[in-house]
Every structure is written in C-alpha cells, then in structure tokens.
Design an enzyme around this catalytic site. Structure first.
Site, PDB file in Angstrom:
ATOM      1  N   ASP A 170       0.060  -3.740   2.274  1.00  0.00           N
ATOM      2  CA  ASP A 170       0.654  -4.191   3.530  1.00  0.00           C
ATOM      3  C   ASP A 170       0.483  -5.652   3.934  1.00  0.00           C
ATOM      4  O   ASP A 170       1.437  -6.303   4.303  1.00  0.00           O
ATOM      5  CB  ASP A 170       0.101  -3.343   4.686  1.00  0.00           C
ATOM      6  N   GLU A 404     -11.487   3.912   2.703  1.00  0.00           N
ATOM      7  CA  GLU A 404     -10.145   3.468   2.329  1.00  0.00           C
ATOM      8  C   GLU A 404     -10.232   2.260   1.386  1.00  0.00           C
ATOM      9  O   GLU A 404      -9.478   2.170   0.422  1.00  0.00           O
ATOM     10  CB  GLU A 404      -9.384   3.113   3.613  1.00  0.00           C
TER      11      GLU A 404
END
Ligand code: GLC
Length: 438
Positions: A170, A404
């Site tokens: 992202d 993550e």
C-alpha cells in the site's frame, strides 16, 4: 517447539474464520474478506482443514463480477471499524459488478491460479481436490482474460494496476513519485480513519497519503469504474513486477492444472500465448541492469521507478528470469537486504534514504513476501538462502507472535519485540504452517 507454534497458528486461523465461509485478515483492523489474503489463507488451511481452504476460495469467487474481475475486498457484513467501506467504494456503479455482494472496484495480485495448484499439491485426497478445482478453474481463467483484455492498453503482455491498494504494498516509497504528480489536483478530503484507532499511527500511512488513495477512487467512480476511462484518466497507472509475476505464475499453474484435467486445449493455447508474450516483455521492460533488479514502470508518466523493493525479487517465484539473471538478482538481494544484522527480507531497500523499518511497506518484513521469496529461491536452486528466509520468518514469529509485519533490524530485538501492525494476522499464521510442514 515447532509443534506448539503450529498449534498456535491453527488457533489464529480458526479464530479469524467466519462461519459464512471466509477468514478476516485480522480482527478490528481488517474485518472483511481480502482477495490475496484469502489465497494465502487457503494454503494454510489446506494443511489441516481442506473444507475451509476450499470454502475460502469459493466464497471469494462468488463475488466475482460478470466481466471476470475479482474485487480486493468483499464486504460480507456491516462493520464500522473500517474506512473506506462499501458506501465509499460504491461498486454498484459498474454495470457488471457483483449483484450479490458489495465490494470494492479495485483488485489485488492474481494469486488464485497458483493457490489452486498449491491446494492440489498439499491435498491427501487428490481426487476430491481435483473435482473442486474443476468447478472453480474457469473462473480464475476468466479473471486472467479480464486482465489481458482490459488492463493492457498497449498490448504489451504486461497489465497495469490503477491504485496502490491493488499492488498489495500500500504505502511503498515506490508510489511517492506518483503522489508528487498528484499533489496539485488532490483535495484535502474530510474523513475519519479507523486504522489508527487499532494501530499506532507511526506504523501506518499518513493522512495526506490517504487523500491520494481516495482521490484515485473518486476519479474511477466518476467514470463508473469503466476500464477504458480509467486507462485514459487515472493519475496512477503502474506496471508492477509483483502483480505481473503473480499473473505469470498463475498462468503457468492453470496450464498445468488444465493438462491434468484434460480436454481444455483451447484454454491451454491461450494461456501459452499470454505467457510467450508476457515473460519476454517482463524481462525487457522491467529489469534494470544497473540496479540488478526488477523495478516498477510508471505507465502514466512513462518512466521506470528505479528503486528496489521485496517485490523486485518476486519474479523468481514466477520463474521469469533466466538462471543467469536470477544470479544477478540474488547478488543484489544479498548485498542490500541480506547483511548479518538484518532479517530477510525488508520490504524496501535498506540503503535507500526512504527506508523506514517500522512503517508498513516502507521497510518491515512481511511474511507473504518471504513465502514467495522462499519458493522463488528454491526454484533456482538457492536452497541455503531459501532456508535462511524460512528460518528468519520462523524466528520472528517465535519471538514476537503472529504480527502483520516485523522490524528487519536484529539488534532491536535485544530490547523489545518489534512486530507491528495487526496481531493474530491470518496470512502470517497460514504461511508459517506451510513453511513448517514443507
Ligand atoms: C493491507 C495490506 C494488504 C492486505 C490488507 C489486508 O492493506 O497492505 O496487502 O491485503 O492489508 O490484510
């Protein structure tokens, strides 16, 4: 020890599994179904619960649009813990969008082809899984057809992405030069972010970056998500090596699977035609000889983005470089990312001034990219380095938990555990199981 870790990983996956037949990436931060997450999650489930593995794939494909497009998020349920949700994305603007589910109008890397092949590889009951593949494979083929017919305006064999969220990486520094071109025309939107209520803001994109993210979608929405218009107007139009490597790998997986199934010569021929165009184009256009790595190409501004990321090495997984070029790539990996003071593999060039070891895709280690790198290195016979990637991944998760992303700097772990972003993250658990069982 490894057995305990594996049990914990199973617990994470089972806890994130929703009875409606999909698995959220992590509680709070990501409360819906994400496309490429689902693929990795299915691989993890395949090792201990094939029912859920198959379900993950069918549920995602159930949201496929009539034109073959597969969205990056399927909004199965209402949730106010996430922004931007279905009311922002408004996928219904596209005439061929799913009528059954609200989704986004952007996609993510095409992993499903190789995911089907992985399920087949892992399965004990090959006949059962092959029957399952027979029911789903044409949907994945149609998705590839969608890409080649709608995302390759110059007919090069390389498809574009029109949003950074489509890349899966992202807020990579790769996009910074695109944001510069958009600065003047992008408004300051009023919105309430939810991600920073779950995770420390220093580990997430800035709010100005979110303005760009939203602005690209506003442009697409103003054109009802029409691909021709997007190709013409989107300020973000990138040929991404990771995305295209996933497509090429998945093309090959579909060829192999159709051969096993039989009676699909026309599709095999088309897939081979795509491959024979895509692979040379990839090597010609996306390899930067000076850097010794594959790079992104900015199609809108017609220039390569000459920076090295973990995506630069994903062509190894796709079987794209020659053996000789793979050697060049591995040398770059070792020299820039592989020092003894670092865990493999940082998501961004540690020698670049924009490297940030704590911030999302601007430096931290991600388990899915490590998984791709592990198999990519094995593909080319770099077993020792592959083993290091595997061991580094296991060590990080053992030290910190199922985060993550992780800080690549070894020294910092003497003081604190440096896993960041969401915890009990599904693909971290899923791919760990695959690495352990392999
Ligand atoms: C983040 C990641 C993306 C992932 C999503 C859900 O947006 O950048 O790759 O799919 O989270 O886990």
């Amino acid at each position: 020890m490894e057995r305990k870790l594996r049990e914990k990983a199973k617990k994470v996956l089972n806890a994130n599994y929703n009875e409606e037949g999909f698995t959220i990436p992590c509680e709070g931060l990501y409360p819906f179904q994400w496309k490429w997450d689902s693929g990795f999650i299915a691989i993890g489930f395949a090792h201990f619960d094939m029912f859920k593995a198959k379900k993950e794939v069918t549920t995602l494909l159930d949201a496929q649009w009539e034109n073959g497009f597969i969205p990056h998020i399927v909004f199965h349920n209402e949730s106010d813990s996430y922004f931007p949700g279905p009311d922002f994305h408004k996928s219904e603007l596209h005439p061929l969008a799913s009528k059954k589910y609200k989704t986004t109008g952007i996609t993510q890397p095409p992993v499903l082809g190789f995911v089907l092949q992985e399920l087949y590889r892992i399965a004990n009951d090959k006949i059962d899984v092959l029957n399952f593949i027979k029911t789903e494979i044409d949907k994945v083929y149609n998705n590839h057809k969608y890409f080649y017919e709608n995302r390759d305006p110059n007919n090069e064999g390389l498809v574009y992405i029109y949003h950074n969220w489509e890349s899966g990486t992202d807020n990579s520094p790769i996009w910074d030069s695109v944001w510069e071109t958009m600065e003047k025309d992008t408004p300051h939107y009023k919105f309430e972010r939810r991600d920073t209520t779950h995770v420390d803001a220093s580990q997430r994109p800035s709010s100005r970056e979110y303005d760009y993210y939203l602005h690209i979608i506003e442009i697409a929405k103003a054109n009802n998500y029409d691909d021709v218009k997007i190709a013409e107007l989107s300020p973000f139009l990138i040929q991404d090596p990771l995305f295209n490597a996933m497509l090429i790998k998945s093309n090959q997986a579909l060829i192999d699977l159709y051969k096993i199934i039989g009676n699909n010569d026309d599709k095999i021929k088309t897939l081979k035609d795509w491959q024979s165009k895509s692979k040379p184009a990839f090597n010609d256009k996306l390899f930067d000889k000076e850097l010794g790595a594959y790079v992104h190409y900015d199609l809108r501004n017609e220039r390569p983005i000459r920076m090295i990321t973990s995506s630069s090495f994903s062509p190894l997984f796709g079987g794209i470089p020659s053996q000789e070029r793979a050697g060049v790539l591995v040398n770059t990996l070792k020299a820039k990312f592989g020092g003894d003071d670092k865990y493999l593999c940082a998501s961004f060039d540690p020698e670049n001034e924009n490297f940030n070891p704590k911030k999302y895709w601007r430096g931290p280690v991600w388990v899915n990219l490590n998984w791709l790198l592990y198999y990519g290195l094995m593909n080319y016979g770099y077993d020792d380095l592959a083993l290091r990637v595997k061991n580094d991944t296991i060590e990080l998760i053992t030290k910190c938990g199922f985060y993550e992303y992780f800080d690549p700097r070894k020294e910092i772990y003497k003081k604190e555990c440096s896993g960041y972003g969401g915890n009990n993250f599904s693909w971290t658990a899923a791919l760990l199981i695959d690495l352990l069982d392999n």
